[in-house]
Design an enzyme around this catalytic site. Structure first.
Site, mmCIF file in Angstrom:
data_model
loop_
_atom_site.group_PDB
_atom_site.id
_atom_site.type_symbol
_atom_site.label_atom_id
_atom_site.label_comp_id
_atom_site.label_asym_id
_atom_site.label_seq_id
_atom_site.Cartn_x
_atom_site.Cartn_y
_atom_site.Cartn_z
ATOM 1 N N ARG A 21 -10.356 -2.389 -2.858
ATOM 2 C CA ARG A 21 -10.249 -3.386 -1.516
ATOM 3 C C ARG A 21 -11.728 -3.446 -1.037
ATOM 4 O O ARG A 21 -12.494 -2.397 -1.228
ATOM 5 C CB ARG A 21 -9.523 -2.667 -0.802
ATOM 6 C CG ARG A 21 -7.891 -2.548 -1.401
ATOM 7 C CD ARG A 21 -7.230 -1.827 -0.290
ATOM 8 N NE ARG A 21 -5.865 -1.525 -0.877
ATOM 9 C CZ ARG A 21 -5.019 -0.511 -0.677
ATOM 10 N NH1 ARG A 21 -5.550 0.568 -0.032
ATOM 11 N NH2 ARG A 21 -3.749 -0.522 -1.326
ATOM 12 N N LYS A 47 -11.520 6.148 -2.748
ATOM 13 C CA LYS A 47 -11.872 7.291 -2.243
ATOM 14 C C LYS A 47 -13.632 7.879 -2.354
ATOM 15 O O LYS A 47 -14.092 8.263 -1.401
ATOM 16 C CB LYS A 47 -11.049 8.529 -2.170
ATOM 17 C CG LYS A 47 -9.492 8.362 -2.246
ATOM 18 C CD LYS A 47 -9.463 7.666 -0.606
ATOM 19 C CE LYS A 47 -8.179 7.211 -0.457
ATOM 20 N NZ LYS A 47 -7.947 6.458 0.825
ATOM 21 N N ALA A 107 0.003 5.111 1.251
ATOM 22 C CA ALA A 107 -0.112 5.924 2.387
ATOM 23 C C ALA A 107 -0.330 5.176 3.809
ATOM 24 O O ALA A 107 -0.904 3.999 3.867
ATOM 25 C CB ALA A 107 -1.268 6.620 2.499
ATOM 26 N N ASP A 121 -1.453 -1.057 5.955
ATOM 27 C CA ASP A 121 -1.955 -0.791 7.261
ATOM 28 C C ASP A 121 -3.237 -0.574 7.572
ATOM 29 O O ASP A 121 -3.487 -0.227 8.622
ATOM 30 C CB ASP A 121 -1.030 0.907 7.461
ATOM 31 C CG ASP A 121 -1.844 1.620 6.684
ATOM 32 O OD1 ASP A 121 -2.320 1.452 5.449
ATOM 33 O OD2 ASP A 121 -2.266 2.747 7.138
ATOM 34 N N ASP A 132 0.898 -1.208 0.128
ATOM 35 C CA ASP A 132 0.026 -0.172 -0.058
ATOM 36 C C ASP A 132 0.857 1.070 0.198
ATOM 37 O O ASP A 132 2.202 1.316 0.291
ATOM 38 C CB ASP A 132 -0.695 -0.096 1.085
ATOM 39 C CG ASP A 132 -1.620 1.243 1.513
ATOM 40 O OD1 ASP A 132 -2.370 1.641 0.740
ATOM 41 O OD2 ASP A 132 -1.540 1.952 2.578
ATOM 42 N N ALA A 178 -13.378 9.477 10.318
ATOM 43 C CA ALA A 178 -12.629 9.399 9.060
ATOM 44 C C ALA A 178 -11.890 8.241 8.512
ATOM 45 O O ALA A 178 -11.668 7.870 7.632
ATOM 46 C CB ALA A 178 -11.928 10.771 9.080
ATOM 47 N N MET A 190 -10.751 3.605 6.109
ATOM 48 C CA MET A 190 -9.637 3.707 5.098
ATOM 49 C C MET A 190 -9.046 2.553 4.561
ATOM 50 O O MET A 190 -9.306 1.478 4.907
ATOM 51 C CB MET A 190 -8.422 4.093 6.376
ATOM 52 C CG MET A 190 -8.492 5.620 6.820
ATOM 53 S SD MET A 190 -7.914 6.744 5.532
ATOM 54 C CE MET A 190 -6.207 6.760 5.793
ATOM 55 N N HIS A 249 -15.029 5.624 0.211
ATOM 56 C CA HIS A 249 -14.816 5.992 1.490
ATOM 57 C C HIS A 249 -16.049 7.188 1.852
ATOM 58 O O HIS A 249 -16.448 7.162 2.856
ATOM 59 C CB HIS A 249 -13.658 6.635 1.489
ATOM 60 C CG HIS A 249 -12.854 6.772 2.948
ATOM 61 N ND1 HIS A 249 -11.559 6.404 3.046
ATOM 62 C CD2 HIS A 249 -13.614 7.703 3.871
ATOM 63 C CE1 HIS A 249 -11.476 6.857 4.421
ATOM 64 N NE2 HIS A 249 -12.424 7.362 4.874
#
Length: 275
Positions: free
Chosen positions: A166, A59, A20, A192, A18, A51, A55, A62
């Site tokens: 994902r 986006k 970020a 992460d 990944d 928020a 993750m 999201h």
């Protein structure tokens, strides 16, 4: 009666990471900064914990998941007199893009250990790829900065260029194709977020969750290092407990710890173990 099991016992072929929180942007702060500014401009109170919950997803998805949260949805109805619809999501995503691009440009520093890991992989003939919930436009902002720091993955896949982001395995599978992988059992997905780990598991790969540098802790390198030793240890330990529930084969602090894990995976592969 006897049955026989086919096992891959070859070498590691690729590591897929990944972006970020894993190899860049310690603490995975760029997306959070953008989402907080986006919802603040709409008059909606969004917490950092809220928020961070979706993750790892693409986006636009999201944003959809944030708007589906009962507290956020109730606020939206109070402010706008209706529940959010597709037009609202489209408008928010359009407003999000420049916010995210600006945040990415400010958070393009590689996480310590990234260059050393890249060199370690190259020395052993192991391919390196990355994938991300960012769009191609967002990635195009950060890639030149990574190259300037000496980081050059051989495959870069974004969520908007595959059928599903994902936790579907599509991004990791596209990485594997681009890297010329012959067996997914010889691949390792590093992430992460729990949804990123699920992506790797769904792709049939080994998975490694990173904690201290990523979403589970959510602090910049400076913020984390400024904590007292006991407080820092407590924060990281909580992150380990969170990511241990993701189903990852390994949980580590950061990619600086990854080479030792890869050696262990290599030994397990030679012994006939599969992810």
């Amino acid at each position: 009666m006897y049955t026989y099991t086919r096992r891959y016992t070859g070498p590691l072929q690729a590591v897929i990471m990944d972006l970020a929180g894993t190899c860049v942007d310690f603490g995975s702060l760029a997306p959070i900064q953008a989402f907080l500014k986006l919802f603040e401009a709409e008059g909606i109170d969004l917490s950092e914990a809220e928020a961070r919950e979706p993750m790892g997803t693409e986006k636009r998805e999201h944003i959809c998941r944030l708007l589906a949260m009962p507290r956020i949805r109730t606020q939206w109805s109070s402010v706008f007199g209706k529940t959010p619809d597709t037009a609202d999501i489209d408008r928010l995503y359009g407003a999000f893009l420049p916010l995210q691009t600006a945040a990415i440009a400010e958070r393009s520093q590689l996480i310590p250990g990234a260059i050393e890991l890249q060199d370690w992989l190259r020395d052993r003939g192991i391919k390196l790829g990355v994938n991300t919930g960012y769009s191609r436009e967002m990635v195009n902002v950060i890639l030149p900065e990574l190259v300037a720091q000496g980081f050059e993955p051989e495959s870069v896949v974004v969520a908007t260029e595959v059928p599903q982001g994902r936790p579907a395995p599509h991004m990791s599978m596209k990485n594997a194709i681009e890297l010329g992988v012959r067996a997914v059992q010889g691949c390792v997905k590093v992430d992460d977020t729990a949804t990123g780990i699920e992506e790797g598991l769904n792709a049939g790969m080994w998975t490694v969750a990173v904690v201290a540098s990523g979403n589970a802790v959510g602090l910049s390198e400076e913020q984390l290092s400024s904590l007292k030793d006991t407080d820092r240890a407590d924060v990281v330990a909580r992150g380990h407990r969170v990511m241990a529930t993701s189903g990852a084969h390994y949980v580590i602090d950061s990619i600086a710890d990854l080479p030792n894990v890869l050696v262990d995976i290599g030994c397990r592969l030679q012994a006939g173990e599969c992810p």
